[in-house]
Design an enzyme around this catalytic site. Structure first.
Site, mmCIF file in Angstrom:
data_model
loop_
_atom_site.group_PDB
_atom_site.id
_atom_site.type_symbol
_atom_site.label_atom_id
_atom_site.label_comp_id
_atom_site.label_asym_id
_atom_site.label_seq_id
_atom_site.Cartn_x
_atom_site.Cartn_y
_atom_site.Cartn_z
ATOM 1 N N HIS A 28 0.804 -1.226 0.000
ATOM 2 C CA HIS A 28 0.000 0.000 0.000
ATOM 3 C C HIS A 28 0.842 1.285 0.000
ATOM 4 O O HIS A 28 0.289 2.377 -0.095
ATOM 5 C CB HIS A 28 -0.923 0.018 1.230
ATOM 6 C CG HIS A 28 -1.861 -1.145 1.279
ATOM 7 N ND1 HIS A 28 -1.587 -2.294 1.995
ATOM 8 C CD2 HIS A 28 -3.052 -1.349 0.666
ATOM 9 C CE1 HIS A 28 -2.591 -3.152 1.850
ATOM 10 N NE2 HIS A 28 -3.490 -2.610 1.037
ATOM 11 N N GLN A 80 6.567 -6.998 6.696
ATOM 12 C CA GLN A 80 7.168 -7.172 8.025
ATOM 13 C C GLN A 80 7.883 -8.520 8.166
ATOM 14 O O GLN A 80 8.949 -8.610 8.778
ATOM 15 C CB GLN A 80 6.082 -7.025 9.095
ATOM 16 C CG GLN A 80 6.635 -7.080 10.508
ATOM 17 C CD GLN A 80 5.569 -6.824 11.553
ATOM 18 O OE1 GLN A 80 4.578 -6.135 11.290
ATOM 19 N NE2 GLN A 80 5.760 -7.373 12.740
HETATM 20 ZN ZN ZN Z 1 -0.263 -2.684 3.603
#
Ligand code: ZN
Length: 191
Positions: A83, A122
């Site tokens: 995003h 992550q």
């Molecule tokens: Zn995201």
């Protein structure tokens, strides 16, 4: 590291297209300079694509310490590659040195920062930090735990601000020996 280079002008064009695409007036005085500012910012927060994190693998000379070292709450800011909005939180790193090979404490923070400065997820960030330390320091074991809030989750979709995603990567004796892992987790979780 990427072979590609930074092209500020290309980012600027892209940001202008985003502004036009969301129905903004891209020539409005308040945002007329936004594409240029955003281009410089993206170049900075993604500079880790072009810089080698291994440069921080400088072993402290004449060390003999061979017990577990834990560095907690290393601040972390990265960009979600799905995003392109930030995720941020903390990294905790535990390792058991071998043959006195230890790093200066600030080097761990620099490694986390460098590997964070690129479009990331992550899980991969966690693994890359663990693998760099495992390969570069050859410790008896290393464990990396990252706790982060993803703005793509907090600002949109299911909108759950404050939700923390926790990832970990373990190598060496942290993987083999549950007691070593538990010892590190106890230190990390202690307030
Ligand atoms: Zn995201």
């Amino acid at each position: 590291m990427s072979e590609r280079t930074v092209d500020l002008e290309k980012i600027e064009r892209g940001v202008r297209l985003i502004l036009e695409g969301i129905g903004e007036d891209a020539d409005r005085p308040g945002i007329a300079d936004t594409p240029r500012r955003v281009a410089k910012m993206y170049a900075e927060i993604c500079e880790g694509l072009h810089l080698d994190p291994a440069e921080f693998l400088k072993v402290v000379p004449d060390e003999t310490h061979d017990e577990m070292i834990v560095v907690k709450n290393i601040p972390l800011y990265s960009i979600c590659e799905h995003h392109l909005v930030p995720f941020h939180g903390v990294a905790h790193i535990a390792y058991v040195p071998d043959d006195g090979r230890i790093l200066g404490l600030s080097k761990l923070a620099r490694i986390v920062d460098r590997i964070s400065r690129r479009p990331q997820i992550q899980e991969r960030l966690t693994t890359q930090v663990a693998e760099l330390l495992d390969d570069g320091l050859r410790p008896k074991g290393v464990m990396v735990v990252i706790e982060a809030e993803h703005l793509c989750m907090s600002m949109r979709g299911i909108k759950k601000p404050g939700t923390t995603t926790v990832t970990s990567a373990v190598r060496g004796n942290f993987r083999r020996d549950p007691r070593t892992r538990a010892e590190a987790m106890a230190i990390i979780e202690k307030k």
